[in-house]
Design a protein around this motif. Structure first.
Motif, PDB file in Angstrom:
ATOM      1  N   UNK A   1       0.824  -1.210   0.000  1.00 33.50           N
ATOM      2  CA  UNK A   1       0.000   0.000   0.000  1.00 33.50           C
ATOM      3  C   UNK A   1       0.858   1.260   0.000  1.00 33.50           C
ATOM      4  N   UNK A   2       2.029   1.216   0.620  1.00 36.34           N
ATOM      5  CA  UNK A   2       2.936   2.362   0.561  1.00 36.34           C
ATOM      6  C   UNK A   2       3.435   2.578  -0.863  1.00 36.34           C
ATOM      7  N   UNK A   3       3.739   1.500  -1.550  1.00 36.69           N
ATOM      8  CA  UNK A   3       4.164   1.614  -2.954  1.00 36.69           C
ATOM      9  C   UNK A   3       3.031   2.197  -3.797  1.00 36.69           C
ATOM     10  N   UNK A   4       1.808   1.738  -3.568  1.00 39.59           N
ATOM     11  CA  UNK A   4       0.664   2.265  -4.313  1.00 39.59           C
ATOM     12  C   UNK A   4       0.448   3.749  -4.020  1.00 39.59           C
ATOM     13  N   UNK A   5       0.630   4.162  -2.761  1.00 35.07           N
ATOM     14  CA  UNK A   5       0.462   5.572  -2.418  1.00 35.07           C
ATOM     15  C   UNK A   5       1.572   6.424  -3.044  1.00 35.07           C
ATOM     16  N   UNK A   6       2.791   5.906  -3.080  1.00 35.50           N
ATOM     17  CA  UNK A   6       3.891   6.650  -3.710  1.00 35.50           C
ATOM     18  C   UNK A   6       3.623   6.812  -5.201  1.00 35.50           C
ATOM     19  N   UNK A   7       3.146   5.758  -5.842  1.00 33.88           N
ATOM     20  CA  UNK A   7       2.801   5.856  -7.272  1.00 33.88           C
ATOM     21  C   UNK A   7       1.708   6.895  -7.484  1.00 33.88           C
ATOM     22  N   UNK A   8       0.711   6.923  -6.593  1.00 25.49           N
ATOM     23  CA  UNK A   8      -0.378   7.891  -6.723  1.00 25.49           C
ATOM     24  C   UNK A   8       0.134   9.314  -6.528  1.00 25.49           C
ATOM     25  N   UNK A   9       0.961   9.515  -5.533  1.00 29.90           N
ATOM     26  CA  UNK A   9       1.449  10.861  -5.220  1.00 29.90           C
ATOM     27  C   UNK A   9       2.325  11.414  -6.329  1.00 29.90           C
TER      28      UNK A   9
ATOM     29  N   UNK B   1       2.448  10.423  -9.538  1.00 29.62           N
ATOM     30  CA  UNK B   1       1.942  10.345 -10.908  1.00 29.62           C
ATOM     31  C   UNK B   1       1.470  11.730 -11.346  1.00 29.62           C
ATOM     32  N   UNK B   2       1.716  12.095 -12.603  1.00 29.55           N
ATOM     33  CA  UNK B   2       1.308  13.426 -13.067  1.00 29.55           C
ATOM     34  C   UNK B   2      -0.212  13.575 -13.140  1.00 29.55           C
ATOM     35  N   UNK B   3      -0.895  12.505 -13.425  1.00 30.00           N
ATOM     36  CA  UNK B   3      -2.349  12.540 -13.544  1.00 30.00           C
ATOM     37  C   UNK B   3      -2.936  11.802 -12.342  1.00 30.00           C
ATOM     38  N   UNK B   4      -3.425  12.559 -11.382  1.00 28.50           N
ATOM     39  CA  UNK B   4      -3.922  11.946 -10.151  1.00 28.50           C
ATOM     40  C   UNK B   4      -5.423  11.690 -10.262  1.00 28.50           C
ATOM     41  N   UNK B   5      -5.733  10.448 -10.546  1.00 33.47           N
ATOM     42  CA  UNK B   5      -7.134  10.038 -10.638  1.00 33.47           C
ATOM     43  C   UNK B   5      -7.413   9.105  -9.471  1.00 33.47           C
ATOM     44  N   UNK B   6      -8.285   9.531  -8.612  1.00 39.58           N
ATOM     45  CA  UNK B   6      -8.646   8.711  -7.457  1.00 39.58           C
ATOM     46  C   UNK B   6     -10.158   8.599  -7.385  1.00 39.58           C
ATOM     47  N   UNK B   7     -10.603   7.471  -6.912  1.00 36.85           N
ATOM     48  CA  UNK B   7     -12.024   7.259  -6.674  1.00 36.85           C
ATOM     49  C   UNK B   7     -12.231   6.937  -5.204  1.00 36.85           C
ATOM     50  N   UNK B   8     -12.158   7.947  -4.330  1.00 36.80           N
ATOM     51  CA  UNK B   8     -12.336   7.676  -2.909  1.00 36.80           C
ATOM     52  C   UNK B   8     -13.792   7.350  -2.601  1.00 36.80           C
TER      53      UNK B   8
END
Length: 158
Positions: A71-79, A81-88
């Motif tokens: 999950x830390x790796x996934x959060x680092x990729x999200x942070x 990434x130039x295009x931040x697409x999240x579906x909270x």
């Protein structure tokens, strides 16, 4: 289980005294020998073999470490990434764990994993409401939690 631990410690201490070696390696050797004896005599001693629970605890800790790293790796990729697409979103997780200890452990493990947070517990302790940073599929998220954390917790406590 406590009875088996006491017997194992007595065997380890007796091993040290009989070997006339009062060192830590001698105690560890006696303790391992005691585990072997208890395993061989498990049908004669009441209760489930206690070392299987120790192994389940180790599996739970390793599972948590694995999920924490992923999950830390996934959060680092999200942070980064130039295009931040999240579906909270928030979803309800039906609980198979019943005791307060099991529910507390599950909520702690979920909240300590980055990207998820335990928000609330239903009044009848049957559902846990979880906020996730990125929900692609709610059913997949429920399935992942049930087959990882919840299953491992039930192995430890039951």
């Amino acid at each position: 289980m406590a009875f088996q631990i006491v017997i194992n410690l007595i065997i380890a201490i007796m091993w040290m005294f009989l070997g006339e070696s009062y060192t830590t390696p001698s105690f560890i050797a006696g303790y391992l020998f005691g585990i072997l004896i208890l395993y061989l005599l498990r049908r004669l001693i009441p209760g489930k073999f206690y070392f299987s629970r120790v192994i389940s605890i180790i599996k739970l800790v390793l599972l948590f470490i694995k999920e924490l790293v992923l999950s830390n790796i996934a959060m680092i990729k999200y942070i980064y990434s130039p295009k931040q697409i999240a579906e909270p979103g928030v979803f309800a997780l039906p609980l198979d764990v019943k005791s307060d200890w099991e529910i507390t452990l599950l909520t702690s493990l979920i909240s300590l994993t980055p990207g998820t947070l335990s928000v609330a517990l239903s009044d009848d302790n049957s559902k846990l409401f979880i906020h996730a940073m990125n929900i692609d599929d709610v059913n997949e998220s429920i399935y992942d939690i049930k087959n990882s954390f919840e299953k491992a917790i039930m192995e430890v406590t039951r």
